[in-house]
Design an enzyme around this catalytic site. Structure first.
Site, PDB file in Angstrom:
ATOM      1  N   GLU A  79      43.164  39.978  42.484  1.00 15.58           N
ATOM      2  CA  GLU A  79      44.165  40.915  43.437  1.00 15.58           C
ATOM      3  C   GLU A  79      45.049  40.994  42.127  1.00 15.58           C
ATOM      4  OE1 GLU A  79      46.845  37.346  44.207  1.00 15.58           O
ATOM      5  OE2 GLU A  79      44.505  37.753  43.404  1.00 15.58           O
ATOM      6  N   HIS A 102      43.120  34.946  40.419  1.00 14.83           N
ATOM      7  CA  HIS A 102      43.087  35.668  41.140  1.00 14.83           C
ATOM      8  C   HIS A 102      42.834  37.175  41.069  1.00 14.83           C
ATOM      9  CE1 HIS A 102      47.166  34.212  42.441  1.00 14.83           C
ATOM     10  NE2 HIS A 102      46.976  33.542  41.383  1.00 14.83           N
ATOM     11  N   CYS A 139      44.408  31.154  44.926  1.00 10.15           N
ATOM     12  CA  CYS A 139      45.391  30.398  44.026  1.00 10.15           C
ATOM     13  C   CYS A 139      46.135  29.055  45.189  1.00 10.15           C
ATOM     14  CB  CYS A 139      46.142  30.887  43.509  1.00 10.15           C
ATOM     15  SG  CYS A 139      46.989  30.262  42.067  1.00 10.15           S
TER      16      CYS A 139
END
Length: 240
Positions: A192, A190, A100
């Site tokens: 994660e 993202h 990001c």
């Protein structure tokens, strides 16, 4: 740390989330630590926005540059210093993954253009589509052509760096995955994130506009694959 005496992964935290987000889910490094199942010896956390020095390349096995609530176009001192470090890290052939803000910072550092996305705020669980070249990329070859990812960003890489290869796009963003070198890659989404993190990061009353991931979380698989590439046993297997 394993018996192979692997160097730690640097989790480079780029600014701090809003206080209400921190209270609910912690700060960015925690999300990566949980996603990767890291043990204390597996990583170091570096916070350039607090004035901390970026790591020496011979002291780490690789680095992840996190997302942020900041904007690359603000040109904050810590961000510009991190951009200079990215350029040096690329020269040193350090494994790098930008996420990001980290994705935008890497592209900016290497000569790309970052600005407000003319298509607006891209958020929620949305599909990305890989280019045919992704089939030949060592980190991406196992991924399907199309898979869902968590997204939340208002700025984008509008023009990739001259040496970068665009490997995936979404409906609102043509640069979802960029490959800069055999060791360096960045993603706008993202890997994660979970729905819990996504919801906590959005302002009150704003929808995350998507269902839960159904089936394999391919973005998470990409993150895990990068982590494995920073380990000694994978040191000869990096790159496209």
């Amino acid at each position: 740390m394993t018996a192979t005496s692997a160097l730690p992964l640097a989790l480079i935290q780029l600014e701090t989330p809003p206080a209400d987000v921190v209270a609910r889910i912690g700060e960015q490094p925690r999300w990566f630590i949980e996603a990767l199942g890291l043990q204390p010896d597996d990583y170091v956390i570096v916070r350039p926005h607090l004035g901390e020095s970026l790591p020496q390349f011979d002291q780490i096995g690789g680095a992840i540059l996190s997302g942020s609530w900041a904007m690359v176009t603000d040109h904050a001192e810590w961000s510009e210093r991190s951009a200079a470090w990215v350029r040096a890290a690329l020269e040193a052939q350090l494994p790098l993954l930008g996420v990001c803000y980290g994705h935008q910072l890497m592209a900016y550092a290497l000569g790309g253009k970052v600005a407000d996305n003319p298509n607006g705020w891209e958020r929620g669980l949305l599909p990305v589509v890989c280019d045919a070249a992704a089939r030949r990329d060592n980190l991406l070859a196992a991924l399907p052509e199309r898979f869902s990812v968590w997204l939340s960003h208002r700025q984008s890489v509008l023009v990739p760096p001259p040496q970068a290869q665009v490997l995936a796009a979404s409906e609102k963003d043509g640069c979802q995955i960029l490959r800069y070198s055999p060791q360096a890659l960045s993603v706008q989404f993202h890997p994660e994130f979970s729905r819990r993190i996504m919801r906590a990061c959005l302002p009150p009353g704003v929808s995350d506009s998507g269902a839960d991931i159904d089936g394999d979380d391919w973005a998470r698989e990409l993150l895990l694959a990068f982590w494995q590439q920073t380990r000694p046993q994978a040191s000869q297997a990096q790159g496209a």
